[in-house]
Scaffold this motif. Sequence first.
Motif, mmCIF file in Angstrom:
data_model
loop_
_atom_site.group_PDB
_atom_site.id
_atom_site.type_symbol
_atom_site.label_atom_id
_atom_site.label_comp_id
_atom_site.label_asym_id
_atom_site.label_seq_id
_atom_site.Cartn_x
_atom_site.Cartn_y
_atom_site.Cartn_z
ATOM 1 N N THR A 137 63.660 -30.361 83.580
ATOM 2 C CA THR A 137 63.898 -28.918 83.650
ATOM 3 C C THR A 137 63.411 -28.334 84.968
ATOM 4 O O THR A 137 63.956 -27.333 85.454
ATOM 5 C CB THR A 137 63.215 -28.212 82.465
ATOM 6 N N SER A 138 62.397 -28.966 85.571
ATOM 7 C CA SER A 138 61.861 -28.458 86.842
ATOM 8 C C SER A 138 62.899 -28.492 87.958
ATOM 9 O O SER A 138 62.823 -27.717 88.905
ATOM 10 C CB SER A 138 60.624 -29.264 87.257
ATOM 11 N N ALA A 139 63.887 -29.387 87.854
ATOM 12 C CA ALA A 139 64.938 -29.456 88.874
ATOM 13 C C ALA A 139 65.772 -28.178 88.882
ATOM 14 O O ALA A 139 66.243 -27.734 89.940
ATOM 15 C CB ALA A 139 65.825 -30.672 88.631
ATOM 16 N N ILE A 140 65.950 -27.564 87.731
ATOM 17 C CA ILE A 140 66.716 -26.318 87.645
ATOM 18 C C ILE A 140 65.885 -25.169 88.220
ATOM 19 O O ILE A 140 66.410 -24.262 88.865
ATOM 20 C CB ILE A 140 67.092 -26.003 86.175
ATOM 21 N N ALA A 141 64.576 -25.220 88.006
ATOM 22 C CA ALA A 141 63.696 -24.147 88.483
ATOM 23 C C ALA A 141 63.408 -24.227 89.976
ATOM 24 O O ALA A 141 62.935 -23.253 90.570
ATOM 25 C CB ALA A 141 62.380 -24.196 87.705
ATOM 26 N N ASN A 142 63.665 -25.392 90.603
ATOM 27 C CA ASN A 142 63.299 -25.598 92.011
ATOM 28 C C ASN A 142 64.499 -25.972 92.892
ATOM 29 O O ASN A 142 64.375 -26.813 93.781
ATOM 30 C CB ASN A 142 62.216 -26.678 92.107
ATOM 31 N N ASN A 143 65.633 -25.343 92.596
ATOM 32 C CA ASN A 143 66.830 -25.549 93.435
ATOM 33 C C ASN A 143 67.200 -27.017 93.603
ATOM 34 O O ASN A 143 67.549 -27.474 94.693
ATOM 35 C CB ASN A 143 66.627 -24.909 94.814
ATOM 36 N N GLY A 144 67.101 -27.766 92.505
ATOM 37 C CA GLY A 144 67.559 -29.155 92.514
ATOM 38 C C GLY A 144 66.465 -30.177 92.760
ATOM 39 O O GLY A 144 66.667 -31.377 92.555
ATOM 40 N N THR A 145 65.272 -29.742 93.205
ATOM 41 C CA THR A 145 64.160 -30.666 93.448
ATOM 42 C C THR A 145 63.322 -30.795 92.182
ATOM 43 O O THR A 145 62.867 -29.788 91.626
ATOM 44 C CB THR A 145 63.265 -30.169 94.596
ATOM 45 N N MET A 146 63.125 -32.020 91.750
ATOM 46 C CA MET A 146 62.387 -32.286 90.526
ATOM 47 C C MET A 146 60.900 -32.444 90.860
ATOM 48 O O MET A 146 60.534 -33.132 91.815
ATOM 49 C CB MET A 146 62.934 -33.554 89.871
ATOM 50 N N ILE A 147 60.027 -31.804 90.057
ATOM 51 C CA ILE A 147 58.582 -31.810 90.300
ATOM 52 C C ILE A 147 57.872 -32.593 89.200
ATOM 53 O O ILE A 147 58.132 -32.392 88.012
ATOM 54 C CB ILE A 147 58.027 -30.367 90.344
ATOM 55 N N ILE A 149 46.093 -28.085 94.262
ATOM 56 C CA ILE A 149 47.250 -28.817 93.748
ATOM 57 C C ILE A 149 48.458 -28.585 94.655
ATOM 58 O O ILE A 149 48.805 -27.442 94.980
ATOM 59 C CB ILE A 149 47.601 -28.371 92.313
ATOM 60 N N THR A 150 49.085 -29.653 95.066
ATOM 61 C CA THR A 150 50.332 -29.571 95.822
ATOM 62 C C THR A 150 51.435 -30.226 95.017
ATOM 63 O O THR A 150 51.196 -31.233 94.331
ATOM 64 C CB THR A 150 50.207 -30.282 97.186
ATOM 65 N N PRO A 151 52.647 -29.683 95.051
ATOM 66 C CA PRO A 151 53.741 -30.271 94.269
ATOM 67 C C PRO A 151 54.036 -31.703 94.695
ATOM 68 O O PRO A 151 53.980 -32.034 95.879
ATOM 69 C CB PRO A 151 54.933 -29.356 94.589
ATOM 70 N N ILE A 152 54.321 -32.550 93.730
ATOM 71 C CA ILE A 152 54.722 -33.936 94.001
ATOM 72 C C ILE A 152 56.197 -34.064 93.631
ATOM 73 O O ILE A 152 56.568 -33.938 92.463
ATOM 74 C CB ILE A 152 53.878 -34.945 93.185
ATOM 75 N N LYS A 153 57.041 -34.290 94.620
ATOM 76 C CA LYS A 153 58.478 -34.388 94.372
ATOM 77 C C LYS A 153 58.803 -35.684 93.644
ATOM 78 O O LYS A 153 58.332 -36.755 94.015
ATOM 79 C CB LYS A 153 59.251 -34.308 95.686
ATOM 80 N N ALA A 154 59.593 -35.558 92.585
ATOM 81 C CA ALA A 154 59.997 -36.726 91.803
ATOM 82 C C ALA A 154 61.474 -37.043 92.026
ATOM 83 O O ALA A 154 62.086 -37.778 91.256
ATOM 84 C CB ALA A 154 59.729 -36.480 90.320
ATOM 85 N N GLY A 155 62.049 -36.476 93.090
ATOM 86 C CA GLY A 155 63.449 -36.721 93.393
ATOM 87 C C GLY A 155 64.237 -35.428 93.494
ATOM 88 O O GLY A 155 63.736 -34.351 93.151
ATOM 89 N N LYS A 156 65.476 -35.544 93.969
ATOM 90 C CA LYS A 156 66.374 -34.390 94.039
ATOM 91 C C LYS A 156 67.698 -34.810 93.404
ATOM 92 O O LYS A 156 68.649 -35.185 94.091
ATOM 93 C CB LYS A 156 66.564 -33.950 95.492
ATOM 94 N N PRO A 157 67.758 -34.742 92.070
ATOM 95 C CA PRO A 157 68.939 -35.244 91.363
ATOM 96 C C PRO A 157 70.197 -34.414 91.567
ATOM 97 O O PRO A 157 71.310 -34.928 91.439
ATOM 98 C CB PRO A 157 68.507 -35.232 89.905
ATOM 99 N N ILE A 158 70.036 -33.124 91.865
ATOM 100 C CA ILE A 158 71.208 -32.248 92.000
ATOM 101 C C ILE A 158 71.049 -31.325 93.203
ATOM 102 O O ILE A 158 69.947 -31.121 93.709
ATOM 103 C CB ILE A 158 71.420 -31.392 90.729
ATOM 104 N N LYS A 159 72.150 -30.754 93.627
ATOM 105 C CA LYS A 159 72.141 -29.807 94.754
ATOM 106 C C LYS A 159 71.610 -28.449 94.296
ATOM 107 O O LYS A 159 71.628 -28.130 93.100
ATOM 108 C CB LYS A 159 73.563 -29.659 95.310
ATOM 109 N N ALA A 160 71.175 -27.658 95.266
ATOM 110 C CA ALA A 160 70.666 -26.321 94.963
ATOM 111 C C ALA A 160 71.741 -25.458 94.302
ATOM 112 O O ALA A 160 71.466 -24.690 93.370
ATOM 113 C CB ALA A 160 70.161 -25.649 96.234
ATOM 114 N N SER A 161 72.986 -25.601 94.771
ATOM 115 C CA SER A 161 74.082 -24.816 94.194
ATOM 116 C C SER A 161 74.310 -25.170 92.728
ATOM 117 O O SER A 161 74.621 -24.305 91.899
ATOM 118 C CB SER A 161 75.366 -25.040 94.999
ATOM 119 N N THR A 162 74.127 -26.448 92.401
ATOM 120 C CA THR A 162 74.274 -26.889 91.007
ATOM 121 C C THR A 162 73.191 -26.260 90.147
ATOM 122 O O THR A 162 73.450 -25.752 89.051
ATOM 123 C CB THR A 162 74.177 -28.425 90.916
#
Length: 690
Positions: free
Chosen positions: A428-438, A452-465
Amino acid sequence: MLIIAAIFLIFMGRFAYIAATGHIAGVDLTKRSNKKYEGDSVIRAQRGTIYDSSGNVLAQDTNAYAVYAVLSHDYVTAGKKPLYVADKKKTAKALSKYLPMSEANIYKQLTPKNKAVYQVEFGSAGQNLSLSIKRKIEKQHLTGIYFKESPTRLYPNGTFASHVVGIAQTPKGSEDSGSQDLVGVMGVEKYFNEQLTGQDGYKNLTKDSYGYSINQNKNKVKAAKNGQDVYLTLDSRMQSYLESLLSKVNKKYQPASMNAVLMNAKTGEILAASQRPTFNASTKKGIGDVWRDTLVEDGYEPGSVLKIATLSAAIDSGHYNPDQYYKSGSVLVSGKKISDWQTAGWGMIPLNQAFARSSNVGMVKLEQEMGAKTWKSYIEKFGFLKKTGIELPGETAGTLQYERPLDQATTSFGQGINVNVMQMLQMTSAIANNGTMIKPQILAGVGQEQQITPIKAGKPIKASTAKKVMQNMEDVVYKDYGTGQVYQIPGYKIAAKTGTAQITGPNGGYLTGASNYIFSVSGIAPADDPKYILYITMKQPGNMTDSAETILSQVFNPMMKRALEYTKEAEKDKQQQVKVASVLSQSTKDAQKKLEAQNLKTTLVGSGNLVVQQLPKAGSVILPNQRVLLMTNGAMTMPDVNGWSKNDLLKLAQLTGIDVDIKGSGYAYHQSLAVNSLLDGVKQIKVQLK
């Protein structure tokens, strides 16, 4: 005379041999002598403390006491004065005031049928006694009543993220081996057991024949090394509120289980997390109901909340036409019928309504448009089938049933795939962060708290998606055909997805019945500037007198609203924050004047005229009217803590290195050490709050 002379010579030779070699019968007499006049005293290391994000104690070391009674009449002083229980009725009456046992049961324990019994204990009722209870019993001056001391773990908040924080206890049988070390057996206590566990020291003493220590300068001492403290991201205010909401809903609707987690959408910090059934970590009540941390250890079919990933994959891969119509209600896949939750369907509807209506048939159509290979690639991109790596023990990676076209179709609406709670938050974090998963995070530092700094777990989708999916999640809440209209919170824009997952029965196939589901909701707020993600699941409510959405909203709405209100307060406070000036090496008069000009309170710890330490440190950002402690040169002295907050008292403990035992809640009104008393050599200060 010759015989006597011969015997004398034999003895002389024997003594000469012993004196020359220092051995007799294979025993080294020097070592034996040293052993008699030397002794090792263990210096126990303290297990690290676990704190929340505001420095509130969640778990810390303390001592517990077990009471026992000596019954043997052989236990007497040199003058034959009894050291055993002489007056059993008086003893039973006195102990019944402090132990959870009746006077009759205590007396029965003190009068066993076997007269040869040397001593007796009182089961669980006589164990884990606090120091205050021990002292109250001691004041009764009961002959034959004694105590055994052992280290234990204090969990001051009781039922409070119990499976997450976990517990540490002395392993069974450890007393026989002489070890009293606490070992983490659940949650953070288990995951960070190595870091929390200290190393015991020892003191090697030289004693005289009476056992008194001599030659102090020759004693060997190895200092104990205390365990490291662990800081968590949990917010006590949020956590306490979540616990109360879950308890209320759990009591009313009696589900088989519940999970709820509030996460910072931008950083992945877990602010509150709990489950039902749970237990009171202080009393251990309920610990036998569920030992597992279901937030990470349980895999389950997520149901329709997974449609967030399905819709994202279809849009992102270019297989989504929102204006295309399809026939809702049911669809055949490999000869098997897949139905919508409203089995009659809604007739011919456009795909842009499928998500908000939670149409299974619409999701199957999207999966078929994408193709099995593309859809599976997105399942993997969203982090399913592998652990998130959150700092909790026993996390499951999940499973996927994906061999047949029917399996591939059912995964589109959350069946045939097993996930854990943290994976769903991460998706769900990917939807909240313009496609970047936290990545979800529970740890804020070991040894010291860190930013605390965000740890990226990938970018499964584009920001537009992500933006298009967010709009669909808003439709769930605000469209008249949306399944989540009950999750509206006045004054805030909410995006959500509801879920209803079938449960596999013991003999295969899915259970039937109105309540045999895992109901869930995953929400983001505010939708136009995401700050929080709240995910709740509820399995098989036993008293389902309201709809699933209505039940879950009794946790979701007040919890999300409270979090958003705290955000408003924090943003307001941030505008007023003060950066603490450095006053080291300055005179106490100048230092106080400088800090008071910043609208900060100051307190001197010491009688000197020069500042040698300050807390909070220079550069720290705090709110106006907060207290800054200034340690001066010369001897440390006890300040007047009347009216101090718990946070101020913890600063005092940190600055001086002295244990401050805080009792009660509110503000300080009594201190065990008089104002201006010397702190040198003081190990503990007791402060009462009200």
